[in-house]
Enzyme design. Sequence first.
Site, PDB file in Angstrom:
ATOM      1  N   ARG A 148      63.493  25.463  14.062  1.00  0.00           N
ATOM      2  CA  ARG A 148      62.399  25.207  13.593  1.00  0.00           C
ATOM      3  C   ARG A 148      62.116  23.790  14.381  1.00  0.00           C
ATOM      4  NH1 ARG A 148      61.542  29.578  13.102  1.00  0.00           N
ATOM      5  NH2 ARG A 148      61.076  30.782  11.351  1.00  0.00           N
TER       6      ARG A 148
ATOM      7  N   GLU B  82      54.279  23.004  18.281  1.00  0.00           N
ATOM      8  CA  GLU B  82      53.868  24.197  18.282  1.00  0.00           C
ATOM      9  C   GLU B  82      53.359  24.910  17.760  1.00  0.00           C
ATOM     10  OE1 GLU B  82      57.012  27.885  17.429  1.00  0.00           O
ATOM     11  OE2 GLU B  82      58.406  26.237  17.948  1.00  0.00           O
TER      12      GLU B  82
ATOM     13  N   HIS C 285      59.651  29.580  21.208  1.00  0.00           N
ATOM     14  CA  HIS C 285      59.468  30.888  20.237  1.00  0.00           C
ATOM     15  C   HIS C 285      59.482  32.028  20.462  1.00  0.00           C
ATOM     16  CE1 HIS C 285      59.710  29.525  15.529  1.00  0.00           C
ATOM     17  NE2 HIS C 285      60.929  30.208  15.871  1.00  0.00           N
TER      18      HIS C 285
HETATM   19  O1  LIG Z   1      61.812  32.167  14.093  1.00  0.00           O
HETATM   20  C1  LIG Z   1      61.508  33.161  13.940  1.00  0.00           C
HETATM   21  C2  LIG Z   1      61.731  33.769  12.413  1.00  0.00           C
HETATM   22  O2  LIG Z   1      61.706  33.311  12.226  1.00  0.00           O
HETATM   23  O3  LIG Z   1      61.606  35.323  12.868  1.00  0.00           O
END
Ligand SMILES: O=CC(=O)O
Length: 366
Positions: free
Chosen positions: A267, A296, A319
């Site tokens: 994260r 983000e 992401h």
């Molecule tokens: O970041 C992506 C997830 O948590 O699936």
Amino acid sequence: MRPRIVNIFHSFPSAVLRAAHNAGHIEHICLPSPELSVSERREWLKSQLPGASAAIIWVNVGRFGKEHLDVAGETLKVVATYSVGYDHIDVDELKRRGVAVAHTPYKSDDAVANATLLLLLMALRRSAEHLDVVRHGKWLQFYNDTSSNPLALAGGSVQDCTVGFYGFGRIAQKVAERILPLGPRRILYKASSPRSFTADTFPRLHHVVSTIYPGVTVSNEPDLQTLAAESDVLVCLTSLVPETHHSVNEQVLSKMKKHAVLVNVSRGPVVDTQALLQALKKEQISCVALDVLEGEPDIAADHPVLDDSLRHKVVIMPHSGSAEAASRTEMADLTARNVLKALNIDIRPEWYDEQPVPTDRSTYFV
Ligand SMILES: O=CC(=O)O
């Protein structure tokens, strides 16, 4: 009345939800337009919550909590996130109000592990520079440079390196498995609770290492600064909790080797962005590879991480680590099963007409 499922996605690749909707067991309401901005999506979600039985959300809808629950009222039974992580949900508040929280573990592990390896190798191999050579019409110049000096733009490799894992859950272990054939000397890890590397604690990886790569040392390193100091490649795959927020900070970054590469696929806020920018500018580390970034999704082209002066030191994706079609489809069907389970709706073979009836019945609640 059919239970209403509000979905933050405009187009959701789930055969299960489609079938349940077509069979008249649910009302599945998707985002009306893919053109909506982040704030319009958030507003739309709130506007649809009154009377809804379920909400399907994602990591980018802001924090789902009290404000949403107050709007939704008593009908809301489940919030299902289309992600493994659920740090964007106020789980305690939802549970206090009897709303179930579901997520999508396992379905994206391989895709995210693949993306991690991709980012890691791109950073190590100075791919940003290589891609620029061709884009800028400098292939011939590069050929001449390499003819004079074969080490021109030569990057690093995992061979004989120490790869450090900050966070050593399922995905990190899958990354470790993918890295082993590349010849690392050592794998160090800091798991959320200290566990030494044994057949009991990490059965699969331990088996792979002991049978195929016995020369590789794998060990627990509980101190993050030591992990950073020892690693040639440091991979962040830890979850975001108060203790890990900005845990990759100035102190940690200053311990890293100058040639080291940092990879963050966890994260954004796990890494202190200001400290990272300084570390890159001062050449305390050689390159960073990111799938996530603090702030983000609202990252504009003038974000300091994207500054032209750093273009060869930053490899970045929006992401999208789980963005393999098979993974995304399975995540959608798992989300659907989670919702239907919470609403006590049984999946029925007759919903499916000629299509094969899916056999996976797994569900995951937090
Ligand atoms: O970041 C992506 C997830 O948590 O699936």
